[in-house]
Design an enzyme around this catalytic site. Structure first.
Site, mmCIF file in Angstrom:
data_model
loop_
_atom_site.group_PDB
_atom_site.id
_atom_site.type_symbol
_atom_site.label_atom_id
_atom_site.label_comp_id
_atom_site.label_asym_id
_atom_site.label_seq_id
_atom_site.Cartn_x
_atom_site.Cartn_y
_atom_site.Cartn_z
ATOM 1 C CB ILE A 27 49.250 42.482 23.386
ATOM 2 C CG1 ILE A 27 50.507 41.982 23.953
ATOM 3 C CG2 ILE A 27 48.817 42.035 22.174
ATOM 4 C CD1 ILE A 27 51.770 42.227 22.741
ATOM 5 C CG ASP A 93 45.346 48.407 28.960
ATOM 6 O OD1 ASP A 93 46.103 47.925 28.727
ATOM 7 O OD2 ASP A 93 45.057 48.799 30.250
ATOM 8 C CB ALA A 150 41.783 40.940 37.687
ATOM 9 C CG ASN A 152 38.135 40.613 34.947
ATOM 10 O OD1 ASN A 152 38.911 41.234 35.947
ATOM 11 N ND2 ASN A 152 37.042 40.455 35.276
ATOM 12 N N PRO A 176 48.423 47.278 38.820
ATOM 13 C CG PRO A 176 48.665 48.815 37.156
ATOM 14 C CD PRO A 176 49.497 48.603 38.297
ATOM 15 C CD GLU A 178 50.953 40.102 35.121
ATOM 16 O OE1 GLU A 178 50.279 40.967 36.237
ATOM 17 O OE2 GLU A 178 51.171 38.822 35.595
ATOM 18 C CB SER A 228 42.648 33.406 39.518
ATOM 19 O OG SER A 228 44.329 33.467 39.929
ATOM 20 C CD GLU A 249 35.353 41.444 45.553
ATOM 21 O OE1 GLU A 249 34.614 40.519 45.043
ATOM 22 O OE2 GLU A 249 34.866 42.098 46.660
ATOM 23 C CB CYS A 283 34.888 37.646 38.939
ATOM 24 S SG CYS A 283 34.285 39.084 39.521
ATOM 25 C CD GLU A 458 36.622 45.146 45.609
ATOM 26 O OE1 GLU A 458 36.408 44.841 44.621
ATOM 27 O OE2 GLU A 458 37.731 45.896 45.769
HETATM 28 O O1 TXE Z 1 45.386 36.143 37.147
HETATM 29 P P1 TXE Z 1 46.156 36.119 38.904
HETATM 30 P P2 TXE Z 1 46.000 36.084 35.898
HETATM 31 C C1 TXE Z 1 41.448 33.651 35.972
HETATM 32 C C2 TXE Z 1 41.450 33.781 34.520
HETATM 33 C C3 TXE Z 1 42.972 33.827 34.017
HETATM 34 C C4 TXE Z 1 43.538 33.282 35.443
HETATM 35 C C5 TXE Z 1 45.161 33.816 35.514
HETATM 36 O O2 TXE Z 1 40.799 32.358 34.219
HETATM 37 O O3 TXE Z 1 42.955 33.057 32.958
HETATM 38 O O4 TXE Z 1 42.874 33.662 36.251
HETATM 39 O O5 TXE Z 1 45.067 35.178 35.222
HETATM 40 C C6 TXE Z 1 48.945 39.234 40.662
HETATM 41 N N1 TXE Z 1 51.477 37.895 44.698
HETATM 42 N N2 TXE Z 1 40.999 35.280 36.547
HETATM 43 O O6 TXE Z 1 47.411 35.454 35.913
HETATM 44 O O7 TXE Z 1 47.089 35.090 38.723
HETATM 45 C C7 TXE Z 1 48.905 39.650 39.154
HETATM 46 O O8 TXE Z 1 50.311 40.410 38.788
HETATM 47 C C8 TXE Z 1 50.765 39.167 44.585
HETATM 48 C C9 TXE Z 1 39.811 35.190 37.072
HETATM 49 O O9 TXE Z 1 46.039 37.430 35.058
HETATM 50 O O10 TXE Z 1 45.024 36.095 39.857
HETATM 51 C C10 TXE Z 1 47.544 40.343 39.017
HETATM 52 O O11 TXE Z 1 47.861 41.964 38.837
HETATM 53 N N3 TXE Z 1 50.326 39.259 43.400
HETATM 54 C C11 TXE Z 1 39.676 36.536 37.978
HETATM 55 C C12 TXE Z 1 46.623 39.893 39.958
HETATM 56 O O12 TXE Z 1 47.481 39.264 41.000
HETATM 57 C C13 TXE Z 1 50.323 38.400 42.550
HETATM 58 C C14 TXE Z 1 40.375 37.602 37.440
HETATM 59 C C15 TXE Z 1 45.641 38.710 39.296
HETATM 60 O O13 TXE Z 1 46.363 37.717 38.735
HETATM 61 C C16 TXE Z 1 50.726 37.128 42.658
HETATM 62 C C17 TXE Z 1 41.542 37.529 36.784
HETATM 63 C C18 TXE Z 1 51.410 36.854 43.975
HETATM 64 N N4 TXE Z 1 51.883 35.990 44.312
HETATM 65 C C19 TXE Z 1 42.007 36.187 36.410
HETATM 66 N N5 TXE Z 1 50.697 36.376 41.698
HETATM 67 C C20 TXE Z 1 38.287 36.627 38.455
HETATM 68 N N6 TXE Z 1 37.430 35.790 38.716
HETATM 69 O O14 TXE Z 1 37.957 37.843 38.719
HETATM 70 C C21 TXE Z 1 49.888 36.911 40.941
HETATM 71 N N7 TXE Z 1 49.476 38.265 41.243
#
Ligand code: TXE
Length: 484
Positions: A27, A93, A150, A152, A176, A178, A228, A249, A283, A458
């Site tokens: 999207i 993206d 992630a 971001n 990456p 999704e 996260s 991270e 982050c 990293e």
């Molecule tokens: O992150 P996830 P999401 C925070 C941000 C956001 C929330 C959820 O507030 O609203 O986290 O975001 C993969 N085994 N941050 O759901 O779940 C997933 O597919 C293996 C802060 O996007 O942490 C994605 O590629 N992999 C953060 C990656 O993990 C798994 C940056 C991150 O997903 C998995 C991102 C599993 N069981 C979100 N579950 C920061 N602080 O940098 C998920 N993934």
């Protein structure tokens, strides 16, 4: 507007499609329009990617480091040569404005490729004399590494993980987020164009379950996740089961401490960069802004004025300074935190509402003052353009309150007193700190978190330890002294 890639996955040097995998819609966050439709990787494709990586890694590790480095440097040059096209792709993206994606995302990825290309040939072992005998050590690659990204910083994360992995002789399978699946596929193409042999950098798409399947496979030596904290806990536990190396991270709620003697405009500018860049989806953001009481009024007045001048809008417009959040989910989450902050008594200084632009996921740059340590806004990671301003009196109080969190990713201090700056930083529980600066993360410096914010580092020389392992070789030079 379309950004449909050739296929969903990139495995063993070629684009691969399998439409039996669940659909992932990409999207454009500024309008909600569907840019592309991809498919999740099936178990067969995950297996193909891991098999290709395992097969290719041995020959790659056997090359001279300068030969591996040459390919990475060529890839860095290609990224720079395609800078404008790649910036646009990243903007589509993620929804981040071109003003950012032209200078921060892919450019920082190219830096990583260049840096680790330079570092690769310098990685050596040591010789340990033992009188007659001696030990020498080798720094060997780990093998097949899995990178999970992630949404971001999708291109930067793909480069920050793959560059050291490849430079030191590993292969990578990268998944990456999704939410932002496009740039990793472009990176795979660029690596191929630069001469990277097939199988060394593979991209498979999918949600958490695909990540889960990757990290539990016996062929995998290491997992590097950016995400996260809750996901980090799951991935770390799954990796531990197979005794795999990890780099985590994760999230933060980092303090930015502004003393009375700080330069006002620098303090305001840093607080804005620490909360509004990438619409606050960073982050290491300094989301708890501790302002000493003498600076508070001037700080809030200047902050309000500058925040209200931010140009929010179409990220593809040259003049736009801030774009939307990445997704409807993130928008709902951030608006939920804003409502909670209001309900819990934080004082809204500016913003606090959605911005109604083209049905995108826009939120106004938001500042809350008089935030207290027990409020949800001061404790949880919002990941949106929402700044919490907290007051403090003394240095000791600021340090204690800054550290009173499960997180420990980053921290910043602004003061004209250099002795104080170093004294405070010395006591902050954070992996990455800044003095009179914030959120600058050049590849030359190690980056990572303490406490719940992560494991490992990293970038910088520190990354060598996280993508290699030591082999210790004892050399016997004389007759064996047998006891039997
Ligand atoms: O992150 P996830 P999401 C925070 C941000 C956001 C929330 C959820 O507030 O609203 O986290 O975001 C993969 N085994 N941050 O759901 O779940 C997933 O597919 C293996 C802060 O996007 O942490 C994605 O590629 N992999 C953060 C990656 O993990 C798994 C940056 C991150 O997903 C998995 C991102 C599993 N069981 C979100 N579950 C920061 N602080 O940098 C998920 N993934």
């Amino acid at each position: 507007m379309k950004a449909q890639p050739t296929a969903s996955h990139f495995i063993d040097g070629a684009f691969v499609e399998d439409t039996s995998g669940a659909v992932i819609e990409v999207i454009y966050p500024a309008t909600g329009a569907v840019l592309a439709r991809l498919h999740e990787a099936t178990p067969a494709l995950i297996d193909r990617a891991l098999a290709a990586a395992a097969r290719a890694q041995g020959d790659w590790a056997a090359l001279r480091p300068v030969e591996r480095a040459r390919i990475l440097r060529r890839a860095a040059d290609l990224i720079r040569a395609h800078g404008e096209e790649l910036a646009r792709l990243e903007t589509l993206d993620t929804g981040k404005p071109l003003q950012e994606t032209r200078v921060a995302d892919w450019p920082s990825g190219a830096d990583a490729l260049e840096y680790f290309a330079g570092l690769a040939p310098t990685v050596t072992g040591e010789t340990i004399p033992l009188g007659r005998d001696f030990i020498y050590t080798l720094r060997e690659p780990l093998g097949v590494c899995v990178g999970i990204g992630a949404w971001n910083y999708p291109s930067q994360i793909a480069c920050w993980k793959s560059a050291p992995a490849l430079a030191f002789g590993n292969a990578m399978v990268f998944k990456p987020s999704e939410v932002t699946p496009l740039s990793a596929l472009r990176l795979a193409e660029i690596y191929m164009q630069a001469g990277l042999p097939p199988g060394l950098f593979n991209v498979v798409q999918g949600r958490g379950a695909v990540g889960g399947a990757l990290i539990t496979d016996a062929r995998v030596a290491k997992v590097s996740l950016t995400g996260s904290v809750p996901t980090g806990r799951k991935v770390y536990a799954a990796a531990a089961e197979g005794m795999r190396y990890v780099t985590m991270e994760l999230g933060g709620k980092s303090p930015l401490i502004l003393f009375d003697d700080a330069n006002l405009d620098d303090a305001v500018g840093a607080a804005m960069m620490a909360n509004f860049y990438s619409s606050g989806q960073v982050c290491s953001n300094g989301t708890r802004v501790f302002v000493q009481k003498g600076l508070k009024d001037a700080f809030l007045a200047r902050l309000k004025e500058r925040s209200e001048a931010i140009r929010l809008g179409d990220p593809l417009e040259e003049a736009t300074q801030m774009g939307p959040l990445v997704s409807q989910t993130q928008l709902d989450k951030v608006m939920g935190y804003i409502d909670t902050a209001k309900r819990e008594g934080a004082r809204l200084v500016t913003g606090g509402a959605r911005a109604d632009l083209n049905s995108g996921y826009f939120v106004q740059p938001t500042v809350f003052a008089d935030v207290t340590d027990d409020m949800t806004l001061a404790r949880e990671e919002v990941f949106g353009p929402v700044m919490a301003v907290l007051d403090f009196d003394t240095e000791a109080e600021a340090i204690a309150r800054a550290n009173a969190t499960e997180f420990g990713l980053a921290a910043g201090v602004f003061t004209a007193d250099l002795t104080r700056a170093h004294r405070v930083v010395g006591q902050l529980q954070a992996g990455t700190c800044w003095i009179n600066a914030y959120n600058l993360t050049p590849v030359e410096g190690p980056f990572g978190g303490n406490k719940a914010s992560g494991v490992g580092r990293e970038n910088g020389h520190a990354a060598v330890q996280h993508y290699t392992q030591v082999k210790s070789v004892y050399v016997g030079m004389g007759p064996v002294d047998a006891s039997f």
